[in-house]
Write an enzyme that holds these catalytic residues in place. Sequence first.
Site, PDB file in Angstrom:
ATOM      1  N   ASP A  68       0.963  -1.223  -0.008  1.00 14.82           N
ATOM      2  CA  ASP A  68       0.059  -0.032  -0.068  1.00 14.82           C
ATOM      3  C   ASP A  68       0.810   1.385  -0.106  1.00 14.82           C
ATOM      4  OD1 ASP A  68      -2.539   1.435   0.248  1.00 14.82           O
ATOM      5  OD2 ASP A  68      -2.657   1.265   2.118  1.00 14.82           O
ATOM      6  N   GLY A  71      -0.172   5.417  -4.412  1.00 14.75           N
ATOM      7  CA  GLY A  71      -0.667   6.905  -4.921  1.00 14.75           C
ATOM      8  C   GLY A  71      -0.104   7.822  -4.053  1.00 14.75           C
ATOM      9  N   TRP A  73       2.566   7.950  -2.405  1.00 14.01           N
ATOM     10  CA  TRP A  73       3.953   8.280  -2.744  1.00 14.01           C
ATOM     11  C   TRP A  73       4.259   9.154  -4.008  1.00 14.01           C
ATOM     12  CZ3 TRP A  73       7.036   7.256  -6.983  1.00 14.01           C
ATOM     13  CH2 TRP A  73       8.356   7.328  -6.959  1.00 14.01           C
ATOM     14  N   ARG A  81      -0.411   9.166  -9.852  1.00 14.11           N
ATOM     15  CA  ARG A  81      -0.712   7.862  -9.129  1.00 14.11           C
ATOM     16  C   ARG A  81      -0.031   6.759 -10.111  1.00 14.11           C
ATOM     17  NH1 ARG A  81      -4.308   7.046  -4.972  1.00 14.11           N
ATOM     18  NH2 ARG A  81      -4.370   5.104  -5.667  1.00 14.11           N
ATOM     19  N   HIS A  85       2.389   3.388  -8.884  1.00 13.74           N
ATOM     20  CA  HIS A  85       2.347   2.045  -9.439  1.00 13.74           C
ATOM     21  C   HIS A  85       3.662   1.416  -9.966  1.00 13.74           C
ATOM     22  CE1 HIS A  85      -1.530   1.960  -7.573  1.00 13.74           C
ATOM     23  NE2 HIS A  85      -2.245   2.640  -8.608  1.00 13.74           N
ATOM     24  N   SER A 114     -10.137  -7.397  -5.426  1.00  9.94           N
ATOM     25  CA  SER A 114     -11.448  -7.656  -6.245  1.00  9.94           C
ATOM     26  C   SER A 114     -12.305  -6.273  -5.961  1.00  9.94           C
ATOM     27  CB  SER A 114     -12.322  -8.654  -5.576  1.00  9.94           C
ATOM     28  OG  SER A 114     -11.636  -9.932  -6.057  1.00  9.94           O
ATOM     29  N   TRP A 117     -11.627  -3.018  -8.795  1.00 11.04           N
ATOM     30  CA  TRP A 117     -12.221  -2.824  -9.812  1.00 11.04           C
ATOM     31  C   TRP A 117     -12.793  -1.434  -9.652  1.00 11.04           C
ATOM     32  CZ3 TRP A 117     -10.759  -5.371 -13.754  1.00 11.04           C
ATOM     33  CH2 TRP A 117     -10.420  -6.668 -13.663  1.00 11.04           C
ATOM     34  N   LEU A 179      11.590 -20.313  -4.044  1.00  5.47           N
ATOM     35  CA  LEU A 179      10.599 -19.370  -3.799  1.00  5.47           C
ATOM     36  C   LEU A 179       9.432 -19.637  -4.190  1.00  5.47           C
ATOM     37  CD1 LEU A 179       9.835 -16.775  -1.918  1.00  5.47           C
ATOM     38  CD2 LEU A 179      10.386 -15.467  -3.859  1.00  5.47           C
ATOM     39  N   ARG A 273       2.071  -4.995   6.105  1.00  2.00           N
ATOM     40  CA  ARG A 273       1.426  -3.841   5.349  1.00  2.00           C
ATOM     41  C   ARG A 273       2.190  -2.490   5.254  1.00  2.00           C
ATOM     42  NH1 ARG A 273      -4.872  -2.672   4.364  1.00  2.00           N
ATOM     43  NH2 ARG A 273      -4.708  -0.997   3.098  1.00  2.00           N
TER      44      ARG A 273
HETATM   45  C1  FPP Z   1      -2.142   0.154  -3.410  1.00  5.22           C
HETATM   46  O1  FPP Z   1      -1.720   1.428  -2.955  1.00  5.22           O
HETATM   47  C2  FPP Z   1      -1.489  -0.835  -4.358  1.00  5.22           C
HETATM   48  C3  FPP Z   1      -2.311  -1.303  -5.194  1.00  5.22           C
HETATM   49  C4  FPP Z   1      -3.928  -1.131  -5.206  1.00  5.22           C
HETATM   50  C5  FPP Z   1      -1.601  -2.126  -6.393  1.00  5.22           C
HETATM   51  C6  FPP Z   1      -0.433  -2.731  -6.184  1.00  5.22           C
HETATM   52  C7  FPP Z   1       0.392  -2.819  -7.369  1.00  5.22           C
HETATM   53  C8  FPP Z   1       1.658  -2.654  -7.538  1.00  5.22           C
HETATM   54  C9  FPP Z   1       2.545  -2.794  -6.455  1.00  5.22           C
HETATM   55  C10 FPP Z   1       2.469  -2.816  -8.773  1.00  5.22           C
HETATM   56  C11 FPP Z   1       1.925  -3.791  -9.853  1.00  5.22           C
HETATM   57  C12 FPP Z   1       2.237  -5.128  -9.178  1.00  5.22           C
HETATM   58  C13 FPP Z   1       3.094  -6.106  -9.732  1.00  5.22           C
HETATM   59  C14 FPP Z   1       2.834  -7.673  -9.072  1.00  5.22           C
HETATM   60  C15 FPP Z   1       3.760  -5.920 -10.809  1.00  5.22           C
HETATM   61  P1  FPP Z   1      -2.582   2.605  -3.433  1.00  5.22           P
HETATM   62  O2  FPP Z   1      -2.726   2.866  -4.957  1.00  5.22           O
HETATM   63  O3  FPP Z   1      -4.133   2.324  -2.801  1.00  5.22           O
HETATM   64  O4  FPP Z   1      -1.826   3.891  -2.619  1.00  5.22           O
HETATM   65  P2  FPP Z   1      -2.602   4.949  -1.724  1.00  5.22           P
HETATM   66  O5  FPP Z   1      -3.365   4.361  -0.718  1.00  5.22           O
HETATM   67  O6  FPP Z   1      -1.392   5.656  -1.205  1.00  5.22           O
HETATM   68  O7  FPP Z   1      -3.445   5.502  -2.755  1.00  5.22           O
END
Ligand code: FPP
Length: 339
Positions: A68, A71, A73, A81, A85, A114, A117, A179, A273
Amino acid sequence: MIRTAAPPRATGPGAAPDLGVTPDPEGAPDLGVTPDPGAAPDPESPSDSTAESGDRHASPLHVGIIMDGNGRWAQRRGLPRLAGHRAGARTVRRIVSAAPRHGIGVLTLYAFSSDNWRRPALEVRHLMSLLRTHLRSETRRCAEEGVRITVIGRRDRLDPALVREIEASEKATRDGGTLHLQLAVDYSAREAILRAAQAMAAHALTHALTRTRTRTRTRESDADAQTDAGDADTGDADNQADAGDATSDAFRTHLSRALHLDAPVPDVDLVIRTGGEQRLSDFLLWESAYAELVFTPRAWPDFDEDDLGSALADFARRDRRFGGLAPAAGSPWPSTDEA
Ligand code: FPP
């Protein structure tokens, strides 16, 4: 590889919760956990679960990470955002590479829930595309380094091109023994539990019907029906002692199938987390029954090998009792804790 003690199997009176599925001598559905000596071998039977389901005394260390903070960051840096990612995907690569050095045997990363989405369509498309690119670019390296990739979650809502990429990665890395990397995609622990419960109930119905038909035929043709009933009662009584464990093992097998796994994976030992929130967000709810939890304010793109080491050091200091008692010097009471 670090191995963690599995929770001891409870044996004493009142130790195992009655899940309400102990075999009924009157012939009620046994939910697929009681072997029927008269029935043909059932390839779908969940009772043939692997050693990972409860008989083992030690399992590879399983760490789950809720990644987590991508975004925030990005926003802190004045970036979109999506840049967060992308940076998060780079962290995935680094942490997967570091995990075996820290004794991790199974690493489950929450890549797309899920509920994700519900995000704007552009962000969803970007995340899906990142996953696909990541699988395409990392599969060969993972195969070379002995990293087995599996993807857990629903597949029916994913783009067929992504599903093909997932299947190709799983196939190319299936022999990896260093792993086991599980990527949770379109994953909801609650939904997986529900699907497993439905599958188990359906199996039980089929099994009960088959058994009833077999018994009816036997009674019609067998003058010793009384003996038959007596034998069945004795067998059921013997089975009751292990019914709780067998039900749990059967459920694990159904759960692993609901997640597209060949066999159950050991329970998660540690959930980390990042990003400062302190909740599980529908991640590995069944598997984390006895997991230790570590929350860090570090955003996922900044999470590095040192942070992983700190979380594991924190984990190593925890006293895991799995509901038993810690051994106490001079205590007259034996501990049930083998951890
Ligand atoms: C939560 O951060 C993160 C996600 C919903 C997606 C996680 C995806 C990745 C780390 C990259 C792609 C994954 C792989 C395996 C290649 P957030 O966007 O909710 O952050 P925020 O809470 O700061 O908005």
